[in-house]
Scaffold this motif. Structure first.
Motif, PDB file in Angstrom:
ATOM      1  N   ASP A 165       0.849  -1.296   0.120  1.00 46.97           N
ATOM      2  CA  ASP A 165       0.171   0.001   0.119  1.00 46.97           C
ATOM      3  C   ASP A 165       0.732   1.100   0.056  1.00 46.97           C
ATOM      4  O   ASP A 165       0.198   2.361   0.014  1.00 46.97           O
ATOM      5  CB  ASP A 165      -0.810  -0.011   1.010  1.00 46.97           C
ATOM      6  N   ASN A 166       2.272   1.196  -0.227  1.00 49.19           N
ATOM      7  CA  ASN A 166       2.838   2.419  -0.350  1.00 49.19           C
ATOM      8  C   ASN A 166       2.459   2.982  -1.929  1.00 49.19           C
ATOM      9  O   ASN A 166       2.367   2.242  -2.746  1.00 49.19           O
ATOM     10  CB  ASN A 166       4.299   2.259  -0.478  1.00 49.19           C
ATOM     11  N   ILE A 167       2.543   4.380  -1.871  1.00 51.50           N
ATOM     12  CA  ILE A 167       2.351   5.036  -3.065  1.00 51.50           C
ATOM     13  C   ILE A 167       3.804   5.798  -3.429  1.00 51.50           C
ATOM     14  O   ILE A 167       4.487   6.455  -2.658  1.00 51.50           O
ATOM     15  CB  ILE A 167       1.443   6.147  -3.046  1.00 51.50           C
ATOM     16  N   ILE A 168       4.221   5.091  -4.859  1.00 46.81           N
ATOM     17  CA  ILE A 168       5.576   5.450  -5.113  1.00 46.81           C
ATOM     18  C   ILE A 168       5.869   6.187  -6.286  1.00 46.81           C
ATOM     19  O   ILE A 168       5.184   5.608  -7.455  1.00 46.81           O
ATOM     20  CB  ILE A 168       6.442   4.038  -5.158  1.00 46.81           C
ATOM     21  N   LEU A 169       6.364   7.154  -6.145  1.00 39.05           N
ATOM     22  CA  LEU A 169       6.417   8.278  -7.619  1.00 39.05           C
ATOM     23  C   LEU A 169       7.782   8.082  -8.069  1.00 39.05           C
ATOM     24  O   LEU A 169       8.803   8.265  -7.123  1.00 39.05           O
ATOM     25  CB  LEU A 169       5.981   9.528  -7.200  1.00 39.05           C
ATOM     26  N   THR A 170       7.759   7.629  -9.443  1.00 42.31           N
ATOM     27  CA  THR A 170       9.241   7.907  -9.963  1.00 42.31           C
ATOM     28  C   THR A 170       9.207   8.987 -11.241  1.00 42.31           C
ATOM     29  O   THR A 170       8.060   9.074 -11.699  1.00 42.31           O
ATOM     30  CB  THR A 170       9.693   6.585  -9.972  1.00 42.31           C
ATOM     31  N   GLY A 171      10.274   8.823 -11.906  1.00 42.56           N
ATOM     32  CA  GLY A 171      10.143   9.387 -13.337  1.00 42.56           C
ATOM     33  C   GLY A 171      11.679  10.166 -13.407  1.00 42.56           C
ATOM     34  O   GLY A 171      12.293  10.507 -12.538  1.00 42.56           O
ATOM     35  N   ASN A 212       9.628   0.792 -19.227  1.00 46.99           N
ATOM     36  CA  ASN A 212       9.440  -0.323 -18.467  1.00 46.99           C
ATOM     37  C   ASN A 212       8.581  -0.432 -17.228  1.00 46.99           C
ATOM     38  O   ASN A 212       8.044  -1.268 -16.542  1.00 46.99           O
ATOM     39  CB  ASN A 212      10.670  -0.875 -18.149  1.00 46.99           C
ATOM     40  N   LEU A 213       8.484   1.066 -16.738  1.00 44.12           N
ATOM     41  CA  LEU A 213       7.628   1.034 -15.305  1.00 44.12           C
ATOM     42  C   LEU A 213       6.243   1.009 -15.418  1.00 44.12           C
ATOM     43  O   LEU A 213       5.590   1.442 -16.454  1.00 44.12           O
ATOM     44  CB  LEU A 213       8.370   2.364 -14.846  1.00 44.12           C
ATOM     45  N   PRO A 214       5.562   0.655 -14.526  1.00 46.37           N
ATOM     46  CA  PRO A 214       4.182   0.645 -14.572  1.00 46.37           C
ATOM     47  C   PRO A 214       3.253   2.043 -14.429  1.00 46.37           C
ATOM     48  O   PRO A 214       4.206   2.862 -14.040  1.00 46.37           O
ATOM     49  CB  PRO A 214       3.635  -0.493 -13.419  1.00 46.37           C
ATOM     50  N   ASN A 215       2.099   1.987 -14.870  1.00 46.71           N
ATOM     51  CA  ASN A 215       1.533   3.319 -14.400  1.00 46.71           C
ATOM     52  C   ASN A 215       2.098   4.565 -14.797  1.00 46.71           C
ATOM     53  O   ASN A 215       2.211   5.520 -14.109  1.00 46.71           O
ATOM     54  CB  ASN A 215       0.854   3.368 -13.042  1.00 46.71           C
ATOM     55  N   ILE A 216       2.491   4.686 -16.278  1.00 52.03           N
ATOM     56  CA  ILE A 216       3.087   6.022 -16.794  1.00 52.03           C
ATOM     57  C   ILE A 216       2.200   7.002 -16.812  1.00 52.03           C
ATOM     58  O   ILE A 216       1.078   6.947 -17.497  1.00 52.03           O
ATOM     59  CB  ILE A 216       3.856   5.773 -18.095  1.00 52.03           C
ATOM     60  N   ILE A 217       2.383   8.294 -16.507  1.00 56.92           N
ATOM     61  CA  ILE A 217       1.458   9.305 -16.275  1.00 56.92           C
ATOM     62  C   ILE A 217       1.858  10.393 -16.992  1.00 56.92           C
ATOM     63  O   ILE A 217       2.898  10.998 -16.416  1.00 56.92           O
ATOM     64  CB  ILE A 217       0.734   9.769 -14.973  1.00 56.92           C
ATOM     65  N   ALA A 268      -1.875  14.834  -8.786  1.00 54.90           N
ATOM     66  CA  ALA A 268      -1.935  14.043  -7.615  1.00 54.90           C
ATOM     67  C   ALA A 268      -3.391  13.466  -7.582  1.00 54.90           C
ATOM     68  O   ALA A 268      -3.693  12.243  -7.066  1.00 54.90           O
ATOM     69  CB  ALA A 268      -1.987  15.188  -6.468  1.00 54.90           C
ATOM     70  N   GLU A 269      -4.610  14.137  -7.955  1.00 54.07           N
ATOM     71  CA  GLU A 269      -5.765  13.719  -7.973  1.00 54.07           C
ATOM     72  C   GLU A 269      -5.987  12.260  -8.813  1.00 54.07           C
ATOM     73  O   GLU A 269      -6.482  11.462  -8.313  1.00 54.07           O
ATOM     74  CB  GLU A 269      -7.004  14.807  -8.612  1.00 54.07           C
ATOM     75  N   LEU A 270      -5.387  12.390 -10.177  1.00 52.30           N
ATOM     76  CA  LEU A 270      -5.301  11.292 -10.809  1.00 52.30           C
ATOM     77  C   LEU A 270      -4.621  10.033 -10.309  1.00 52.30           C
ATOM     78  O   LEU A 270      -5.007   9.056 -10.299  1.00 52.30           O
ATOM     79  CB  LEU A 270      -4.535  11.748 -12.222  1.00 52.30           C
ATOM     80  N   VAL A 271      -3.303  10.274  -9.533  1.00 51.30           N
ATOM     81  CA  VAL A 271      -2.686   9.252  -8.963  1.00 51.30           C
ATOM     82  C   VAL A 271      -3.544   8.457  -7.860  1.00 51.30           C
ATOM     83  O   VAL A 271      -3.841   7.235  -7.856  1.00 51.30           O
ATOM     84  CB  VAL A 271      -1.329   9.591  -8.196  1.00 51.30           C
ATOM     85  N   LYS A 289      -8.362   2.568  -7.213  1.00 54.20           N
ATOM     86  CA  LYS A 289      -9.072   1.525  -8.409  1.00 54.20           C
ATOM     87  C   LYS A 289      -7.895   0.375  -8.497  1.00 54.20           C
ATOM     88  O   LYS A 289      -8.513  -0.934  -8.202  1.00 54.20           O
ATOM     89  CB  LYS A 289      -8.862   1.866  -9.902  1.00 54.20           C
ATOM     90  N   ILE A 290      -6.579   0.299  -8.401  1.00 59.27           N
ATOM     91  CA  ILE A 290      -5.685  -0.826  -8.431  1.00 59.27           C
ATOM     92  C   ILE A 290      -5.895  -1.361  -7.111  1.00 59.27           C
ATOM     93  O   ILE A 290      -6.001  -2.661  -7.041  1.00 59.27           O
ATOM     94  CB  ILE A 290      -4.278  -0.291  -8.470  1.00 59.27           C
ATOM     95  N   ILE A 291      -6.086  -0.776  -5.925  1.00 58.51           N
ATOM     96  CA  ILE A 291      -6.189  -1.375  -4.440  1.00 58.51           C
ATOM     97  C   ILE A 291      -7.421  -2.412  -4.545  1.00 58.51           C
ATOM     98  O   ILE A 291      -7.546  -3.350  -4.106  1.00 58.51           O
ATOM     99  CB  ILE A 291      -5.998  -0.547  -3.559  1.00 58.51           C
ATOM    100  N   GLU A 292      -8.568  -1.730  -5.174  1.00 54.87           N
ATOM    101  CA  GLU A 292      -9.756  -2.269  -5.257  1.00 54.87           C
ATOM    102  C   GLU A 292      -9.663  -3.499  -5.981  1.00 54.87           C
ATOM    103  O   GLU A 292     -10.260  -4.473  -5.464  1.00 54.87           O
ATOM    104  CB  GLU A 292     -10.685  -1.204  -5.919  1.00 54.87           C
ATOM    105  N   ILE A 293      -9.135  -3.520  -7.136  1.00 45.98           N
ATOM    106  CA  ILE A 293      -9.099  -4.623  -8.063  1.00 45.98           C
ATOM    107  C   ILE A 293      -8.267  -5.938  -7.307  1.00 45.98           C
ATOM    108  O   ILE A 293      -8.738  -6.962  -7.497  1.00 45.98           O
ATOM    109  CB  ILE A 293      -8.166  -4.313  -9.437  1.00 45.98           C
ATOM    110  N   HIS A 294      -7.100  -5.476  -6.675  1.00 50.01           N
ATOM    111  CA  HIS A 294      -6.288  -6.437  -5.960  1.00 50.01           C
ATOM    112  C   HIS A 294      -7.100  -7.017  -4.826  1.00 50.01           C
ATOM    113  O   HIS A 294      -6.785  -8.207  -4.396  1.00 50.01           O
ATOM    114  CB  HIS A 294      -5.122  -5.732  -5.582  1.00 50.01           C
ATOM    115  N   SER A 295      -8.082  -6.165  -4.210  1.00 51.33           N
ATOM    116  CA  SER A 295      -8.771  -6.862  -3.204  1.00 51.33           C
ATOM    117  C   SER A 295     -10.065  -7.789  -3.446  1.00 51.33           C
ATOM    118  O   SER A 295     -10.505  -8.462  -2.707  1.00 51.33           O
ATOM    119  CB  SER A 295      -9.070  -5.698  -2.022  1.00 51.33           C
TER     120      SER A 295
END
Ligand code: S3P
Length: 176
Positions: A5-11, A144-149, A160-163, A169-175
């Motif tokens: 459940d960490n939210i990780i931002l890269t780029g 190669n990284l996931p969820n490119i915005i 921020a809102e979009l992330v 949504k991703i957490i919901e799908i996984h649960s």
């Protein structure tokens, strides 16, 4: 399914990781950790000075240690440095503990957002063409990284809102 459940931002540098990360953390009432800030605080030295005095390899070792340390926690918003997740070991650890979002924008916008670049050793001494060259040499790694915005036409607040929405949504799908 382990808790991720960490939210990780890269780029790339200038993609908005720290600004957006701070906004997300405030909105969700989570703690915000920036790998570079953690390294600077622990070393009591700026990233620029670490590069200057000890070199990039040494910085990358500190970065790895910071990633391992941060990923022991849950429920954080994390901003990495622009090179952090191009390292496969760092990526593997972070993938296991959170959802990764790779922010991007047109290279002109990212160079613009970097401002005077003095505090960024990978960009400080470079002209525009050399920064583009660095970006292009890393592009396949970022792709190669996931969820490119693409944040080119978004304010930090909109990103921020979009992330947050995507994350939920991703957490919901996984649960399910
Ligand atoms: C780097 C990006 C920097 C910092 C270091 C190296 C890189 O972080 O980690 O100077 O290799 O792209 P920002 O992307 O936050 O500037």
């Amino acid at each position: 399914m382990p808790i991720r459940d960490n939210i990780i931002l890269t780029g790339f540098m200038g993609s908005g990781k720290s600004t957006v990360g701070d906004l997300i953390a405030n909105r969700l009432g989570r703690a915000f950790i920036d790998t570079d800030v953690k390294i600077e605080e622990e070393q009591n030295q700026t990233i620029s000075n670490i590069f200057k005095e000890k070199g990039e390899e040494y910085f990358r070792t500190l970065e790895k240690l910071a990633v391992a340390d941060i990923c022991r926690n849950n429920g954080l918003v994390i901003a990495t440095g622009g090179g952090t997740l191009l390292n496969k070991d760092n990526l593997k650890i972070m993938e296991q503990t959170g959802i990764i979002f790779c922010l991007t924008a047109s290279i002109d916008i990212m160079i613009d957002r970097m401002g005077n670049r003095k505090s960024r050793p990978k960009a400080a001494e470079k002209n525009r063409n050399a920064i583009i060259e660095l970006y292009e040499s890393r592009l396949s790694g970022y792709n190669n990284l996931p969820n490119i915005i693409d944040t080119s036409e978004k304010s930090a607040s909109e990103t921020a809102e979009l992330v947050i929405n995507l994350y939920n949504k991703i957490i919901e799908i996984h649960s399910q």
